[in-house]
Design a protein around this motif. Structure first.
Motif, mmCIF file in Angstrom:
data_model
loop_
_atom_site.group_PDB
_atom_site.id
_atom_site.type_symbol
_atom_site.label_atom_id
_atom_site.label_comp_id
_atom_site.label_asym_id
_atom_site.label_seq_id
_atom_site.Cartn_x
_atom_site.Cartn_y
_atom_site.Cartn_z
ATOM 1 N N LEU A 18 0.835 -1.208 0.000
ATOM 2 C CA LEU A 18 0.000 0.000 0.000
ATOM 3 C C LEU A 18 0.871 1.261 0.000
ATOM 4 C CD1 LEU A 18 -3.428 0.204 1.058
ATOM 5 C CD2 LEU A 18 -2.134 1.936 2.240
ATOM 6 N N THR A 19 1.936 1.226 0.786
ATOM 7 C CA THR A 19 2.851 2.376 0.823
ATOM 8 C C THR A 19 3.536 2.563 -0.529
ATOM 9 O OG1 THR A 19 3.177 2.118 3.177
ATOM 10 C CG2 THR A 19 4.917 3.278 2.002
ATOM 11 N N LEU A 20 3.961 1.457 -1.150
ATOM 12 C CA LEU A 20 4.588 1.550 -2.474
ATOM 13 C C LEU A 20 3.616 2.166 -3.480
ATOM 14 C CD1 LEU A 20 6.327 -1.942 -2.472
ATOM 15 C CD2 LEU A 20 7.540 0.242 -2.703
ATOM 16 N N ALA A 21 2.345 1.747 -3.391
ATOM 17 C CA ALA A 21 1.340 2.272 -4.331
ATOM 18 C C ALA A 21 1.072 3.753 -4.057
ATOM 19 C CB ALA A 21 0.044 1.469 -4.206
ATOM 20 N N GLU A 22 0.952 4.117 -2.777
ATOM 21 C CA GLU A 22 0.696 5.528 -2.438
ATOM 22 C C GLU A 22 1.831 6.429 -2.923
ATOM 23 O OE1 GLU A 22 -1.750 7.275 -1.065
ATOM 24 O OE2 GLU A 22 -3.115 5.619 -0.599
ATOM 25 N N LYS A 23 3.056 5.897 -2.856
ATOM 26 C CA LYS A 23 4.210 6.711 -3.227
ATOM 27 C C LYS A 23 4.587 6.544 -4.699
ATOM 28 C CE LYS A 23 7.562 7.289 -0.252
ATOM 29 N NZ LYS A 23 7.418 8.714 0.092
ATOM 30 N N ASN A 24 3.833 5.646 -5.362
ATOM 31 C CA ASN A 24 4.057 5.444 -6.790
ATOM 32 C C ASN A 24 5.491 4.990 -7.092
ATOM 33 O OD1 ASN A 24 3.033 5.356 -9.291
ATOM 34 N ND2 ASN A 24 3.211 7.566 -9.724
ATOM 35 N N ILE A 25 5.988 4.045 -6.294
ATOM 36 C CA ILE A 25 7.354 3.541 -6.468
ATOM 37 C C ILE A 25 7.283 2.220 -7.248
ATOM 38 C CG2 ILE A 25 9.426 2.694 -5.259
ATOM 39 C CD1 ILE A 25 8.489 4.282 -2.778
ATOM 40 N N PRO A 26 8.037 2.101 -8.350
ATOM 41 C CA PRO A 26 8.060 0.813 -9.070
ATOM 42 C C PRO A 26 8.851 -0.229 -8.281
ATOM 43 C CG PRO A 26 9.260 2.530 -10.278
ATOM 44 C CD PRO A 26 8.869 3.125 -8.964
ATOM 45 N N TRP A 27 8.390 -1.477 -8.322
ATOM 46 C CA TRP A 27 9.090 -2.535 -7.564
ATOM 47 C C TRP A 27 8.907 -3.868 -8.245
ATOM 48 C CZ3 TRP A 27 5.756 -6.215 -5.029
ATOM 49 C CH2 TRP A 27 4.397 -5.863 -5.031
ATOM 50 N N GLU A 28 9.827 -4.796 -7.892
ATOM 51 C CA GLU A 28 9.730 -6.156 -8.443
ATOM 52 C C GLU A 28 9.149 -7.076 -7.401
ATOM 53 O OE1 GLU A 28 13.197 -7.937 -10.046
ATOM 54 O OE2 GLU A 28 13.183 -6.564 -11.764
ATOM 55 N N SER A 29 8.310 -7.991 -7.870
ATOM 56 C CA SER A 29 7.605 -8.869 -6.936
ATOM 57 C C SER A 29 8.263 -10.233 -6.845
ATOM 58 C CB SER A 29 6.158 -9.028 -7.447
ATOM 59 O OG SER A 29 5.540 -10.100 -6.796
ATOM 60 N N SER A 228 -4.974 2.950 -4.037
ATOM 61 C CA SER A 228 -3.934 2.055 -3.484
ATOM 62 C C SER A 228 -4.549 0.839 -2.801
ATOM 63 C CB SER A 228 -3.054 2.808 -2.479
ATOM 64 O OG SER A 228 -3.839 3.266 -1.393
ATOM 65 N N PHE A 229 -5.758 0.981 -2.284
ATOM 66 C CA PHE A 229 -6.407 -0.124 -1.568
ATOM 67 C C PHE A 229 -6.686 -1.282 -2.534
ATOM 68 C CE2 PHE A 229 -9.850 -2.431 0.451
ATOM 69 C CZ PHE A 229 -9.433 -2.487 1.768
ATOM 70 N N LYS A 230 -7.152 -0.921 -3.729
ATOM 71 C CA LYS A 230 -7.425 -1.963 -4.731
ATOM 72 C C LYS A 230 -6.107 -2.597 -5.198
ATOM 73 C CE LYS A 230 -9.578 -2.757 -9.243
ATOM 74 N NZ LYS A 230 -8.463 -3.518 -9.762
ATOM 75 N N VAL A 231 -5.160 -1.728 -5.525
ATOM 76 C CA VAL A 231 -3.896 -2.202 -6.089
ATOM 77 C C VAL A 231 -3.140 -3.093 -5.099
ATOM 78 C CG1 VAL A 231 -1.615 -1.369 -6.840
ATOM 79 C CG2 VAL A 231 -3.674 -0.188 -7.585
ATOM 80 N N ALA A 232 -3.147 -2.693 -3.814
ATOM 81 C CA ALA A 232 -2.286 -3.377 -2.835
ATOM 82 C C ALA A 232 -2.992 -4.517 -2.109
ATOM 83 C CB ALA A 232 -1.796 -2.354 -1.804
ATOM 84 N N ILE A 233 -4.306 -4.453 -2.026
ATOM 85 C CA ILE A 233 -5.012 -5.446 -1.201
ATOM 86 C C ILE A 233 -5.968 -6.295 -2.051
ATOM 87 C CG2 ILE A 233 -6.596 -5.763 0.764
ATOM 88 C CD1 ILE A 233 -5.275 -3.289 2.034
ATOM 89 N N LEU A 234 -6.954 -5.641 -2.660
ATOM 90 C CA LEU A 234 -8.000 -6.421 -3.346
ATOM 91 C C LEU A 234 -7.439 -7.235 -4.508
ATOM 92 C CD1 LEU A 234 -10.939 -3.831 -3.377
ATOM 93 C CD2 LEU A 234 -10.423 -5.611 -1.688
ATOM 94 N N ASP A 235 -6.519 -6.640 -5.258
ATOM 95 C CA ASP A 235 -6.006 -7.329 -6.449
ATOM 96 C C ASP A 235 -5.187 -8.576 -6.112
ATOM 97 O OD1 ASP A 235 -7.247 -5.455 -7.962
ATOM 98 O OD2 ASP A 235 -5.428 -4.459 -8.684
ATOM 99 N N TYR A 236 -4.813 -8.750 -4.857
ATOM 100 C CA TYR A 236 -3.985 -9.901 -4.477
ATOM 101 C C TYR A 236 -4.768 -11.051 -3.865
ATOM 102 C CZ TYR A 236 0.336 -7.617 -5.631
ATOM 103 O OH TYR A 236 1.355 -7.036 -6.319
ATOM 104 N N LEU A 237 -6.096 -10.912 -3.818
ATOM 105 C CA LEU A 237 -6.862 -11.950 -3.133
ATOM 106 C C LEU A 237 -7.197 -13.108 -4.049
ATOM 107 C CD1 LEU A 237 -9.387 -9.918 -1.037
ATOM 108 C CD2 LEU A 237 -7.341 -11.135 -0.291
ATOM 109 N N PRO A 238 -6.583 -14.250 -3.830
ATOM 110 C CA PRO A 238 -6.948 -15.388 -4.673
ATOM 111 C C PRO A 238 -8.290 -15.964 -4.218
ATOM 112 C CG PRO A 238 -5.214 -15.995 -3.137
ATOM 113 C CD PRO A 238 -5.547 -14.570 -2.859
ATOM 114 N N PRO A 239 -9.075 -16.526 -5.136
ATOM 115 C CA PRO A 239 -10.404 -17.032 -4.763
ATOM 116 C C PRO A 239 -10.373 -18.060 -3.646
ATOM 117 C CG PRO A 239 -10.058 -17.122 -7.134
ATOM 118 C CD PRO A 239 -8.771 -16.670 -6.543
#
Ligand SMILES: N[C@@H](CCC(=O)N[C@@H](CS)C(=O)NCC(=O)O)C(=O)O
Length: 267
Positions: A18-29, A228-239
């Motif tokens: 969430l912090t990475l998304a709020e600050k718009n920092i690119p990162w590798e997963s 950021s909530f969608k990008v960091a939290i919701l988008d990572y929820l597997p069914p």
């Protein structure tokens, strides 16, 4: 180069995303598959000997502890600051972020009692012990055994409700001064709590704030509306996780609301 070792549903990892998304920092997963015990992989444990996520590697330097990582990111990437510049403002933010470990311990307690416990009870005692005994921290291991044994009836579960009750009371008071915990601007104080609230909601414990703390409820709605909530939290929820949480959390609030009301009177 910035690499984050994280877990899809792990709340501490989501705090950093969430912090990475709020600050718009690119990162590798680097996704650690915690459903298969990826956090115990000896190679991963060289980076994080506690066998937990997240771990950040920035230009070869390893950082652990989500609160420390968030503060580091805010210092190392000063664009889009998530803390005020003045010492008092920074101290006010730190007053909130300092307690995130205690709150996370509470989140871990209720998640273990409500969701991980029923899954573990379907395993043989040997499989259960193998899972719990891999946890390096002896206190955390002991807590896990206690919660698997006693679930919602454990005093450890009640202690977690006390931590939440105190948090919501402090938040309700602080939010009288602004839309965010430290006034007008969104800060690391808010970022650090978003995924914890989401987990409590998944566990059907949102009655703790919706029935008692109107400003906290509004804060949580504002939080959920941030991109950021969608990008960091919701988008990572597997069914599969939604299913497991849905299944085990049904009816939690009915079982817990009486104890929570009691705890609120004491907190
Ligand atoms: N204080 C640590 C806690 C990290 C932590 O406990 N992470 C959890 C996920 S939220 C984990 O990796 N658990 C591993 C396990 O349960 O085996 C932090 O904030 O980074």
């Amino acid at each position: 180069m910035l690499t984050l070792y994280h877990g899809d549903t792990a709340v501490c990892a989501a705090k950093v995303r969430l912090t990475l998304a709020e600050k718009n920092i690119p990162w590798e997963s680097q996704l650690v598959d915690m459903s298969k015990g990826g956090q115990f992989d000896p190679e991963y444990m060289k980076l994080n000997p506690n066998a937990v996520v997240p771990t950040l590697v920035h230009d070869g330097q390893v950082l652990t502890e989500s609160t420390v990582i968030n503060e580091y990111l805010d210092d190392a990437f000063p664009e889009h600051p998530l803390r005020p510049a003045d010492p008092l403002g920074r101290a006010r933010v730190h007053w909130w972020t300092k307690r995130e470990d205690t709150i996370h311990a509470g989140i871990n307690t209720v998640s273990t009692a409500i969701v991980f416990r029923p899954d573990l009870l379907t395993k043989t005692p040997e499989q259960r012990a193998a899972r719990i005994d891999s946890i390096p921290d002896p206190l955390r291991r002991a807590k896990f055994y206690e919660l698997v044994e006693n679930g919602l009836a454990s005093p450890v579960f009640r202690d977690a409700l006390v931590v939440f009750a105190k948090l919501f009371k402090d938040m309700e008071k602080a939010l009288a001064q602004g839309p965010w915990l430290v006034g007008q601007d969104f800060t690391l104080a808010d970022a650090g709590l978003a995924s914890f609230f989401f987990r409590l909601k998944q566990l059907e414990l949102s009655g703790m704030w919706t029935e008692h703390f109107p400003r906290v409820s509004e804060w949580n709605m504002r939080m959920q509306a941030r991109p950021s909530f969608k990008v960091a939290i919701l988008d990572y929820l597997p069914p599969r996780v939604l299913t497991s949480y849905d299944k085990h959390s049904v009816g939690t609030w009915a079982k817990v609301q009486g104890t929570f009301a009691e705890v609120l009177r004491e907190a």
